[in-house]
Enzyme design. Structure first.
Site, PDB file in Angstrom:
ATOM      1  NE  ARG A 262      -2.553   0.921   3.548  1.00 27.52           N
ATOM      2  CZ  ARG A 262      -3.255   0.635   4.648  1.00 27.52           C
ATOM      3  NH1 ARG A 262      -4.501   0.188   4.566  1.00 27.52           N
ATOM      4  NH2 ARG A 262      -2.712   0.777   5.831  1.00 27.52           N
TER       5      ARG A 262
ATOM      6  CD  GLU B 221     -12.080   5.549   4.158  1.00 28.90           C
ATOM      7  OE1 GLU B 221     -11.648   4.886   5.113  1.00 28.90           O
ATOM      8  OE2 GLU B 221     -11.409   5.773   3.149  1.00 28.90           O
TER       9      GLU B 221
ATOM     10  CE  LYS C  23      -2.793   4.593   7.104  1.00 29.01           C
ATOM     11  NZ  LYS C  23      -4.237   4.652   7.351  1.00 29.01           N
TER      12      LYS C  23
HETATM   13  C1  LIG Z   1      -5.327   3.818   7.584  1.00 24.79           C
HETATM   14  C2  LIG Z   1      -6.759   4.078   7.188  1.00 24.79           C
HETATM   15  C3  LIG Z   1      -7.774   3.120   7.393  1.00 24.79           C
HETATM   16  C4  LIG Z   1      -7.547   1.810   8.107  1.00 24.79           C
HETATM   17  O1  LIG Z   1      -6.664   0.962   7.428  1.00 24.79           O
HETATM   18  P1  LIG Z   1      -5.985  -0.264   8.176  1.00 24.79           P
HETATM   19  O2  LIG Z   1      -5.029  -0.799   7.172  1.00 24.79           O
HETATM   20  O3  LIG Z   1      -7.072  -1.234   8.500  1.00 24.79           O
HETATM   21  O4  LIG Z   1      -5.336   0.276   9.406  1.00 24.79           O
HETATM   22  C5  LIG Z   1      -9.048   3.431   6.950  1.00 24.79           C
HETATM   23  N1  LIG Z   1      -9.336   4.611   6.353  1.00 24.79           N
HETATM   24  C6  LIG Z   1      -8.380   5.547   6.160  1.00 24.79           C
HETATM   25  C7  LIG Z   1      -8.762   6.820   5.505  1.00 24.79           C
HETATM   26  C8  LIG Z   1      -7.076   5.316   6.559  1.00 24.79           C
HETATM   27  O5  LIG Z   1      -6.145   6.251   6.360  1.00 24.79           O
END
Ligand SMILES: *Cc1c(COP(=O)(O)O)cnc(C)c1O
Length: 343
Positions: free
Chosen positions: A82, A220, A184
């Site tokens: 990722r 989300e 991210k």
């Molecule tokens: C990091 C993140 C998540 C959660 O991801 P995980 O890999 O399960 O920790 C969900 N939404 C956003 C916007 C994120 O930045």
């Protein structure tokens, strides 16, 4: 070396400076060999790319002490992949994925005394990140980058167990349809800060963001994906190209299918069907809390209350939570490749 003397059972979710962190530098078109350092401070140009144009991406994962006393981490290969995708999208030179995993292992091994003991509820949070460090004044990618990993012990995200939270439908948008929602990037968090402070001021724990194009579909929250359970006990997971691909969510989907025999639907979920009572449980998922149950969603005063209520996590999400945390803590056998043993 010996375990640090911390009150492991009462740690919050805050930064503690630990002994060692990992640093690699990208310069003249290549990554150097990287090394651990004791120095937690960074010195950079006032004109560093990250400071001017926010060229920065990050990851988050955890190390756990298992029931039999090993220290492990959970699916670091997915964090490596990722972060590679995030870097590519922001025109940064990706850090090699095999080196990412090695650096995570090396950093945790150098801070083993900071890994909370089994049963304390606490874990070691690991934060890989990289950013443009060379001077940039015209708008363009930096020429030089720093990749780092630090770790810090954290308590359970929710003290005293996961009580259902109350969230609201946000008037703000998180990620444009063809924007940066799926990577991210630190900038996705910068722009969510006003919305989260405003939500807290109005008594809500989180914002649920809708798709900005039509504002009819659930995306989300600022930092967690959303899960629903329907009346037939199926897990329903919102799907959209601008949702961040949560590793916790992807793991829970696999656990639901293969360990619990649940049916899983990954599809667009409309706010309308949520309001019409299509779902009996709702939760947020991510590395920090694994699953946080949602008791209520407030859409401008119109309240959607889930039958699971405000006292406890609903039974389906609870089973999912217990199975995934059981796998992470070594109480339940993991699928092949999910657990990386560190010590
Ligand atoms: C990091 C993140 C998540 C959660 O991801 P995980 O890999 O399960 O920790 C969900 N939404 C956003 C916007 C994120 O930045």
């Amino acid at each position: 070396m010996s375990k640090k003397e911390l009150d492991w059972g009462n740690l919050g979710f805050a930064y503690h400076v630990t002994d060692k962190r990992y640093v690699a530098n990208y310069k003249d078109g290549k990554w150097d060999e990287g090394a651990l350092t004791a120095d937690p401070m960074i010195t950079m140009s006032e004109d560093a790319g990250v400071l001017q144009y926010s060229q920065s991406v990050f990851e988050g994962l955890k190390a756990y002490t298992t029931a039999d006393g090993h220290v492990v981490t959970f699916r670091p290969d997915l964090n490596a992949a990722r972060m590679y995708d995030s870097a590519m999208y922001l025109e940064m030179p990706p850090f090699p994925q095999d080196r990412f995993i090695d650096a995570v292992v090396e950093t945790v091994r150098a801070n083993l005394d900071w890994v909370p003991p089994y049963g304390s509820g606490a874990t070691l949070y690991i934060r890989p990140y990289m950013f443009g460090i060379s001077p940039v004044i015209g708008v363009k990618p930096a020429d030089e980058y720093m990749f780092r990993i630090f770790c810090t012990p954290v308590g359970p995200y929710f003290k005293g167990g996961a009580k259902p939270i109350s969230v609201r439908i946000s008037d703000y948008d998180r990620a444009a349809p063809r924007g940066t929602g799926h990577i991210k990037a630190g900038l996705n968090y910068a722009m969510s800060l006003h919305a989260i402070v405003d939500a807290h001021n109005h008594g809500f724990a989180e914002n649920i963001y809708l798709d900005p194009a039509t504002r009819t579909k659930i995306e989300e929250t600022g930092g967690a994906n959303i899960l629903f359970v329907d009346h037939d006990g199926n897990l329903v997971v919102p799907k959209s190209a601008s949702i961040l691909p949560s590793i916790t969510r992807r793991s829970l989907v696999d656990v639901a299918r293969t360990y619990l025999g649940l049916k899983v639907e990954e599809r667009e979920v409309t706010l309308k069907e949520v309001k019409e009572g299509a779902f009996i449980e709702c939760g947020l998922c991510g590395t920090a809390a694994v699953i946080s149950p949602v008791g209520k969603i407030d859409d401008h005063g119109e309240v959607i209350a889930f039958p699971s209520g405000m006292e406890e996590m609903g039974p389906v999400l609870k089973k999912l939570y217990e199975t995934l945390t059981g796998i992470q803590m070594g109480r339940i056998e993991a699928p092949k490749g999910w657990i990386q043993v560190i010590a």
